[in-house]
Structures are given as C-alpha cells and as structure tokens.
Motif scaffolding. Structure first.
Motif, short mmCIF file in Angstrom:
data_model
loop_
_atom_site.label_atom_id
_atom_site.label_comp_id
_atom_site.label_asym_id
_atom_site.label_seq_id
_atom_site.Cartn_x
_atom_site.Cartn_y
_atom_site.Cartn_z
N GLY A 191 1.21 -1.50 -0.15
CA GLY A 191 -0.18 -0.02 0.03
C GLY A 191 0.37 1.27 -0.13
O GLY A 191 1.73 1.32 0.97
N MET A 192 0.33 2.58 -0.54
CA MET A 192 1.30 3.63 -1.18
C MET A 192 0.51 4.68 -1.54
O MET A 192 -1.22 4.44 -1.97
CB MET A 192 2.35 3.47 -1.40
CG MET A 192 2.19 2.42 -3.06
SD MET A 192 3.73 3.21 -4.14
CE MET A 192 3.96 4.73 -4.64
N SER A 193 0.47 5.67 -1.32
CA SER A 193 -0.50 7.07 -2.40
C SER A 193 -0.11 6.66 -3.99
O SER A 193 0.45 5.44 -4.22
CB SER A 193 0.40 8.31 -2.35
OG SER A 193 2.25 7.94 -2.56
N TYR A 255 -3.95 4.03 -1.88
CA TYR A 255 -4.05 3.26 -0.39
C TYR A 255 -3.80 4.29 1.23
O TYR A 255 -4.35 4.44 1.67
CB TYR A 255 -3.13 2.25 0.15
CG TYR A 255 -3.74 1.35 0.95
CD1 TYR A 255 -4.36 0.55 1.45
CD2 TYR A 255 -2.91 1.24 2.49
CE1 TYR A 255 -4.63 -0.38 2.37
CE2 TYR A 255 -3.33 1.02 3.55
CZ TYR A 255 -4.01 0.02 3.82
OH TYR A 255 -4.86 -0.80 5.05
N TYR A 256 -3.08 5.64 0.49
CA TYR A 256 -2.85 6.74 1.10
C TYR A 256 -2.43 7.94 1.61
O TYR A 256 -2.49 7.66 -0.44
CB TYR A 256 -1.04 6.54 2.48
CG TYR A 256 -0.85 5.60 3.00
CD1 TYR A 256 -1.88 5.32 4.50
CD2 TYR A 256 0.18 4.03 2.87
CE1 TYR A 256 -1.42 3.97 4.89
CE2 TYR A 256 0.47 2.53 3.53
CZ TYR A 256 -0.23 3.10 5.24
OH TYR A 256 0.11 2.04 5.69
N TYR A 258 -2.08 11.17 0.09
CA TYR A 258 -0.50 12.72 -0.32
C TYR A 258 -0.13 12.80 0.85
O TYR A 258 -1.06 13.79 1.81
CB TYR A 258 -0.54 13.30 -1.60
CG TYR A 258 -0.34 12.52 -2.74
CD1 TYR A 258 0.87 12.06 -3.01
CD2 TYR A 258 -1.39 13.26 -3.48
CE1 TYR A 258 0.37 10.55 -4.15
CE2 TYR A 258 -1.30 12.69 -4.38
CZ TYR A 258 -0.71 11.80 -5.50
OH TYR A 258 -0.45 10.92 -6.62
N PRO A 259 1.79 12.94 1.59
CA PRO A 259 1.65 13.60 3.08
C PRO A 259 1.34 15.32 2.48
O PRO A 259 1.31 15.60 1.27
CB PRO A 259 3.59 13.30 2.91
CG PRO A 259 3.60 13.49 2.32
CD PRO A 259 2.51 12.53 1.18
#
Length: 296
Positions: A191-193, A255-256, A258-259
C-alpha cells in the motif's frame, strides 16, 4: 587530517565512516552512548559525546579535529514536532558554537530540503527558504545562527541540504524499508500513495561521498544541495526497486493520501555540487601531476 563525525551510528553516519576509511585520514566517531554503539569494521577512535550534556572542553575531549561532519539530530522522523525548535535547536547551536569558539576550523552539516518549504519545481540554493514544518524551520534557523557566528569567528561552513535518501540500514519507517519488509513478510500487495509526486532520490553511499569530499576541502561553500538533480516519480522509483531486486509484489496505489507537509513535485538543482566536485577533481589531478613530475 583528522575528521570527526557526529551521528556516527546512524543511517548516514555508518556510510560516512565507510567512505572515510578509503582516505588516509584519522577518523573520530562521536556517539551518544559508547556502551551501546555498534560500529563493526570501524578501526578509528570512538568517543562518547552527548549534545545535551557536554563540557566547555569538548573540543579538547574529541581530540581537536580539523573538520566535523555533523549528522546528529534527534526527534526524527516526526517533522511536525515542536521539539525541533524548542529543544533541539538551542542544544545544537550551543554544542557547535562551543566547538567553533574553541578552534574547530571546518564544519559540514546535514541540512534538509524541507528548509525550502512548499515550493514546487526545481529548488536552487539561491532561493529564499520558506520552511513549513518545525524540523525545516529549526534546521534553517541553525544555519542562520552559524552564519552570524562566522562574522565573529572565521570558520568554513558547508551546509549540505539533503533530499531523499535510500539504501540498506534505513529507518524501518522509510519507503524502501517498508517495501522490503512487506516482501519479507510474503505480502502480495504494497500500500502506498498514488505515487505521482516527483522527488529527488539519491543512494546514501553517494550522499556519504559528497559529505566526505566537502569535509576534506574546507572551502566554505555555504549552502549546497546534495541531490541527484533528477526528478523521479515515487511510483516509478518503487517499481524500479521491485525490478532491481526481483521482488514479487504488486502496488496498491492510492492506499495512503499524499503527505501534507511537502509539495507534490520538487527536486534539487545539483549544479553547485557538480561544480565543486569538478573543481576538486581538477585540483587532485593537478596535484598528482606535480607529484609525478617531482618524482621523475
């Protein structure tokens, strides 16, 4: 030549020590707790040194180095913590100013690309810093303090603004480490952006090479971007890591989110670093030619 390194047991510090071992210099590793320091394959001197508790004789206690590569900084990776300017900033300046006033002639410090703030595009050293989180603010303020100190006590300052690093031994919370851990746990997805943000990544060994060369030159270069100068999307970089390592895992994009503490696209202007390295190479070649002429 004698070079000391703070943060010697950290991710970057271990690579810096390995790089220094390639040169005929005396190396001093400064560690917070010598009883727990793990410095395998290091043959130099190890000295206990806590930035929160040091004596006025600290320069003598660490054996009068010709240069200090300063990597120590606590409170990471919580970039938003007020600790960075409430506690870390004053102790950092107290430590470094004591060394400089005691005779330290050259200082190389790890700064951060977060000093630039929420600016998109290519980031150049001539830009006005606009830090948007406590960590970037504290780092930039420390640089300003040291530049004011230079007006009273001459010393060489290389402020190395680091961008994104990767490599073995990185924090478990880093993107590379999390990806590798997912593979080790035999997970099928990561999972990542969305991964479309553009960043400037450099392997930690290349960062260490640049820091060591800056410490050995003592040319007072000021601010230097230590970066690749080549923007790459996070998605493309992760896909590259997967391919290079032969990992069998699929990306779960989006999944995440963006910061919110960094812009969507930014990278460093590496021309100043490249010019410094080219000049160092020419000087080295010229010195080698003179040496061969004398010997013949």
């Amino acid at each position: 030549m004698k070079i000391a390194v703070t943060g010697a047991t950290g991710f970057i510090g271990k690579y810096v020590l390995a790089e220094l071992s390639r040169y005929p210099v005396e190396v001093i590793a400064l560690v917070r707790d010598i009883s727990t320091a793990q410095l395998t394959d290091f043959s130099g001197k190890v000295i206990q040194c806590d930035l929160a508790q040091f004596s006025s004789q600290i320069f003598e206690e660490i054996d009068h180095p010709d240069s200090l590569i300063h990597l120590a900084w606590s409170g990471l990776p919580n970039y938003k913590s007020l600790h960075h300017f409430e506690e870390e900033l004053p102790r950092q300046y107290a430590f470094l100013s004591t060394l400089i006033r005691s005779g330290l002639p050259s200082l190389v410090i790890a700064g951060t690309c977060f000093e630039y703030g929420m600016i998109c595009g290519e980031l150049s050293e001539i830009m006005l810093p606009q830090p948007s989180n406590p960590y970037g603010h504290a780092k930039n303020t420390l640089r300003c303090h040291l530049e004011y100190l230079q007006t009273e006590v001459p010393f060489s300052l290389a402020w190395a603004r680091l961008f994104y690093l990767y490599g073995e031994g990185q924090s478990p919370k880093s993107l590379f480490s999390q990806l590798r851990e997912s593979v080790n746990q035999h997970k099928t997805t990561f999972g990542m952006s969305e991964g479309e943000q553009l960043r400037d990544y450099l392997h930690v060994s290349q960062v260490a090479q640049s820091l060591v060369k800056l410490a050995m030159s003592a040319d007072n270069p000021g601010i230097i971007n230590v970066c690749s100068g080549k923007p790459v999307s996070v998605r493309r970089l992760v896909e590259q890591w997967i391919k290079e390592n032969g990992w069998n895992i699929q990306l779960n994009l989006g999944y995440y989110p963006y910061p919110n503490y960094e812009p969507i696209a930014f990278w460093g202007d590496a021309r100043k670093l490249e010019n410094i390295q080219d000049n160092q190479k020419r000087r080295s070649q010229k010195a080698g030619a003179k040496s061969r002429t004398r010997s013949s």
